[in-house]
Scaffold this active site. Structure first.
Site, short mmCIF file in Angstrom:
data_model
loop_
_atom_site.label_atom_id
_atom_site.label_comp_id
_atom_site.label_asym_id
_atom_site.label_seq_id
_atom_site.Cartn_x
_atom_site.Cartn_y
_atom_site.Cartn_z
N LEU B 138 66.32 -13.47 -43.13
CA LEU B 138 67.38 -12.98 -44.00
C LEU B 138 66.78 -12.14 -45.14
O LEU B 138 67.15 -10.99 -45.34
CB LEU B 138 68.18 -14.17 -44.59
N SER B 145 67.49 -12.76 -53.67
CA SER B 145 68.66 -13.52 -54.11
C SER B 145 69.97 -12.83 -53.73
O SER B 145 71.01 -13.47 -53.68
CB SER B 145 68.61 -13.71 -55.63
N ILE B 170 59.18 -14.88 -44.16
CA ILE B 170 59.88 -15.60 -43.10
C ILE B 170 59.02 -16.76 -42.57
O ILE B 170 57.97 -16.54 -41.95
CB ILE B 170 60.27 -14.64 -41.96
N GLU B 370 65.64 -20.74 -50.43
CA GLU B 370 66.95 -21.36 -50.22
C GLU B 370 67.78 -21.36 -51.50
O GLU B 370 68.49 -22.30 -51.80
CB GLU B 370 66.78 -22.80 -49.73
C1 FAD Z 1 57.10 -19.89 -48.78
C2 FAD Z 1 58.41 -19.19 -48.63
C3 FAD Z 1 59.10 -19.27 -47.43
C4 FAD Z 1 60.30 -18.59 -47.27
N1 FAD Z 1 60.95 -18.66 -46.05
C5 FAD Z 1 62.04 -17.87 -45.83
C6 FAD Z 1 62.65 -17.79 -44.54
O1 FAD Z 1 62.25 -18.51 -43.61
N2 FAD Z 1 63.68 -16.95 -44.34
C7 FAD Z 1 64.16 -16.15 -45.36
O2 FAD Z 1 65.10 -15.39 -45.11
N3 FAD Z 1 63.62 -16.20 -46.60
C8 FAD Z 1 62.57 -17.04 -46.86
N4 FAD Z 1 61.99 -17.07 -48.12
C9 FAD Z 1 62.50 -16.16 -49.16
C10 FAD Z 1 63.28 -16.83 -50.26
O3 FAD Z 1 64.52 -17.28 -49.78
C11 FAD Z 1 63.41 -15.83 -51.41
O4 FAD Z 1 62.14 -15.72 -51.99
C12 FAD Z 1 64.43 -16.24 -52.45
O5 FAD Z 1 65.72 -16.09 -51.95
C13 FAD Z 1 64.28 -15.44 -53.74
O6 FAD Z 1 64.20 -14.07 -53.48
P1 FAD Z 1 63.06 -13.17 -54.15
O7 FAD Z 1 61.79 -13.84 -53.93
O8 FAD Z 1 63.25 -11.82 -53.62
O9 FAD Z 1 63.36 -13.21 -55.70
P2 FAD Z 1 64.41 -12.36 -56.50
O10 FAD Z 1 65.75 -12.47 -55.88
O11 FAD Z 1 63.86 -11.01 -56.75
O12 FAD Z 1 64.42 -13.15 -57.86
C14 FAD Z 1 63.38 -13.08 -58.84
C15 FAD Z 1 63.83 -13.89 -60.05
O13 FAD Z 1 65.04 -13.35 -60.58
C16 FAD Z 1 66.03 -14.32 -60.65
N5 FAD Z 1 67.34 -13.73 -60.41
C17 FAD Z 1 67.75 -12.93 -59.38
N6 FAD Z 1 69.05 -12.61 -59.52
C18 FAD Z 1 69.48 -13.21 -60.65
C19 FAD Z 1 70.74 -13.27 -61.33
N7 FAD Z 1 71.83 -12.67 -60.85
N8 FAD Z 1 70.80 -13.97 -62.47
C20 FAD Z 1 69.71 -14.63 -62.95
N9 FAD Z 1 68.52 -14.61 -62.36
C21 FAD Z 1 68.41 -13.91 -61.22
C22 FAD Z 1 65.66 -15.30 -59.57
O14 FAD Z 1 66.27 -16.57 -59.80
C23 FAD Z 1 64.17 -15.34 -59.70
O15 FAD Z 1 63.82 -16.17 -60.76
C24 FAD Z 1 60.83 -17.81 -48.33
C25 FAD Z 1 60.13 -17.76 -49.55
C26 FAD Z 1 58.94 -18.45 -49.71
C27 FAD Z 1 58.23 -18.36 -51.02
#
Ligand code: FAD
Lengths: 259, 391
Positions: B138, B145, B170, B370
């Site tokens: 995803l 996010s 992923i 998640e």
């Molecule tokens: C080890 C690991 C395994 C993973 N496995 C999967 C997987 O199997 N499949 C998959 O699809 N994804 C996976 N992920 C991805 C994970 O779901 C995302 O990292 C997560 O959704 C956050 O996205 P981002 O890292 O792009 O952070 P961002 O969305 O860029 O966020 C960065 C910061 O900004 C904050 N933020 C963002 N928007 C807002 C808002 N509107 N208001 C306030 N604060 C905000 C966030 O809370 C965070 O603190 C994995 C991540 C990790 C680290």
């Protein structure tokens, strides 16, 4: 093939175990019960025999209500049904009485082979298999670390200090197994879900034609006269290695008669 | 239960008594399995950044993969049992729990829930048996996010689909035999089943990760990947598809975090009663007791919350916002407990000889994936005010 596996619930070996002051029997209520470890090997062996020869595995347990947990686990591992001999009259039975009671049940339910662990971790008598075989008038194959069945013949390998004996008998027979004969399987979730639908036949002494006067604490041939709590463990000895560590350790072991 | 039984320092509130026989047996089975097969090796796997893929078969044999789904070779347990299993897995390592969560809740669940009968029959039994490993794509490099705005696109070409885009972070990516990939289409976001080896599809591991080291995390690249019409999950369109899966997985996470927290608390308690400084066990100092008592209470609350949400789920009344409540609280508290435990272990707390820093590092990922803490906070904010604060 009609395979009966005897399963005993014992207090968890890791828990602090206590005797009850009122009648000097083991307090089975205040600690978690688990399947006697050697019986897990017996269960696994009975399942392997069933898988190789077809047939049915019946769990036979004598013990309080709580022992139903252990029966559940044995059924989850793959046994087909169970007989639970449970009656207040049995409380405090010694090994002679236990063998009498269990032999009565085995006569009633019938068997081609009875498998059990060679001893239980609570009482550690290690005599039940021999007594059962004697009472039932069938062969006993003790301390098996390998079991093979071929038609009406059973062959086992009996562990001994010097190696092992090859033992052979005709069925029906009683087999006691040792540790490491196999690697007991984990119950699978499907097995756990299926277990609750498997029949558990609960028998009291009367149902199994057991004479209540011949079982239980008062009529036991053995008696616990007294007991004392195990002394707390002493502080360990630390040996500082100043080039002679190996020798010091050897001396320590020798002083304790370990070597 | 006998009244003279000692208070259990871990199950202080005696929640064990709230469980059914079957639930207890499932929990104990996972606990034994993990103690036999995982705990003795986990520090090593973590240090070397290795996921023990060879365990997949045994994990499957227990029935852990897709355990809460019905039919198609799955065990079909209740939700509480699934939760208890997650707790025991994550008590060993969040990486192992992640593997099981992704397989069951993120890869099998969308097929089970939104797939065609043919898709279910083709994939689910082999996934339950651990023969086919799945992943869930995803997140993208530029969309975490806010997945609604994703760039991966699936374009129709006759009856086929052509996918282009990149997925990032992923779990199980490079070891997966089947990727569930979410992509934008003219009809909204849809889910696609992409088998390993499909031309144009590749996976590359993310290196230098200091968290969830005993778990595989990869980038998926989709470069003109051509898929037949029956590769799309027919029963869902829109963000609802992936979100329904996330809600399932988050449910497992809120239980899993309890396991990680429990292990850290147990390690700290054991250390506090045996480590002697200033002539007495450090657990005899009031400052240490305050930490331990705080951990005990927060752990107990997290356990209660998990069990309550589990019972709600089993009775059919669990809402996604309530799952957010649980994920937000339990992961945050688990991380706080890990940090507190770390201080009690002193210098030993920074080594892999003890489980604490490994859990602490792992939980940093669990806090983010998640749905981050912030996002779940906004979910709750919206739920109670009716006002969305995302944008
Ligand atoms: C080890 C690991 C395994 C993973 N496995 C999967 C997987 O199997 N499949 C998959 O699809 N994804 C996976 N992920 C991805 C994970 O779901 C995302 O990292 C997560 O959704 C956050 O996205 P981002 O890292 O792009 O952070 P961002 O969305 O860029 O966020 C960065 C910061 O900004 C904050 N933020 C963002 N928007 C807002 C808002 N509107 N208001 C306030 N604060 C905000 C966030 O809370 C965070 O603190 C994995 C991540 C990790 C680290």
């Amino acid at each position: 093939m009609n395979i009966v596996v005897c399963v005993k619930q014992v207090p968890d070996t890791w828990a602090e175990r206590k005797l009850r002051s009122e009648d000097k029997t083991l307090d089975r209520e205040s600690v978690d019960g688990v399947i006697n470890e050697l019986d897990e090997y017996a269960i696994e062996e009975s399942l392997r025999i069933k898988e190789a020869h077809d047939g049915e595995v019946t769990v036979l347990t004598m013990g309080p209500e709580k022992a139903a947990e252990s029966i559940r686990k044995a059924l989850s591992m793959g046994a087909d049904k169970a007989v639970h001999l449970v009656d207040d009259a049995l409380h405090g039975s010694d090994v002679l009485q236990t063998s009498y009671a269990m032999a009565q049940v085995l006569r009633k339910i019938g068997f081609d082979v009875v498998i059990l662990g060679s001893e239980s971790t609570d009482a550690r008598m290690g005599a039940l298999a021999a007594m059962l075989a004697e009472r039932l008038g069938v062969a006993q194959l003790s301390l098996a670390n390998k079991v093979e069945i071929d038609g009406g013949t059973i062959r086992t390998q009996r562990v001994a200090d010097y190696g092992f004996d090859r033992v052979e008998a005709s069925l029906p027979a009683v087999v006691s197994v040792v540790e490491k004969i196999n690697e007991p399987r984990y119950p699978s979730f499907k097995g756990i879900m299926a277990a609750k639908k498997k029949p558990v036949d609960k028998l009291g002494v009367a149902d199994a034609d057991i004479d209540a006067a011949k079982v239980g604490l008062t009529g036991a041939a053995t008696e616990v006269v007294d007991f004392v709590a195990a002394p707390p463990r002493e502080k360990g000895t630390i040996v500082k290695d100043e080039g002679d560590g190996g020798q010091k350790v050897a001396e320590f072991l020798a002083s304790k008669k370990f070597i | 239960m006998a009244p003279d039984r000692k208070l259990d320092p871990v199950d202080f509130l005696n929640l064990d008594a709230q469980l059914g026989d079957e639930e207890r047996l499932i929990r104990d089975t996972v606990c034994t399995f993990v103690a036999d097969k995982v705990t003795p090796h986990i520090a090593d796997w973590f240090e070397h950044g290795r996921f023990p893929v060879e365990l997949a078969g045994e994990v499957a044999q227990l029935g852990l993969l897709g355990m809460h789904l019905r039919g198609y070779g799955c065990a079909g347990t209740n939700a509480v049992s699934y939760g208890l299993a997650c707790t025991e897995l994550e008590a060993a390592d969040s990486g192992l729990r992640s593997f099981v969560s992704v397989q069951g809740s993120l890869a099998m669940f969308p097929i089970w829930k939104h797939g065609s009968e043919e898709q279910k029959a083709e994939w689910l039994p082999r996934m339950a048996a651990g023969e086919v490993i799945g992943c869930f794509g995803l997140t993208e490099p530029d969309h975490g996010s806010d997945p609604a705005d994703m760039r991966t696109y699936a374009k129709r070409d006759g009856s086929d689909w052509i996918l282009n885009g990149t997925k990032m972070w992923i779990t199980n990516g490079s070891i997966a035999d089947l990727a569930v990939v979410w992509a934008q289409t003219d009809e909204g976001i849809r889910g696609f089943l992409v088998p390993r080896g499909t031309p144009g599809f590749s996976a590359h591991d993310i290196e230098q990760k200091l968290s969830l080291r005993a778990s595989v995390t990869s980038e998926l690249v989709l470069d003109d990947v051509r898929l037949p019409a029956d590769a799309v999950l027919p029963e869902v369109a829109g963000l609802r598809g992936p979100l329904s899966c996330l809600s399932e997985a988050r449910f497992g996470i809120l239980w899993g975090a309890v396991g990680a927290a429990r292990t850290c608390y147990e390690a700290a308690l054991e250390y506090a009663t045996t480590r002697v400084q200033f002539g007495k066990p450090i657990g005899a100092f009031q400052l240490t007791q305050e930490k331990l008592a705080w951990m005990l209470v927060e752990l107990g609350k997290a356990q209660l919350l998990a069990l309550h949400l589990g019972r709600l789920k089993d009775s059919g009344g669990l809402r996604p916002q309530q799952v957010s409540f649980g994920k937000m609280n339990n992961v945050r508290i688990a991380l706080d407990i890990a940090r507190q435990a770390r201080t009690i272990l002193g210098a030993n707390g920074v080594t892999l000889e003890y489980p604490v820093i490994r859990h602490m590092n792992n939980l940093e990922s669990v806090l983010t994936y998640e749905g981050t803490q912030e996002i779940h906070t906004l979910v709750l904010g919206e739920a109670i005010t009716g006002l969305s604060a995302y944008r």
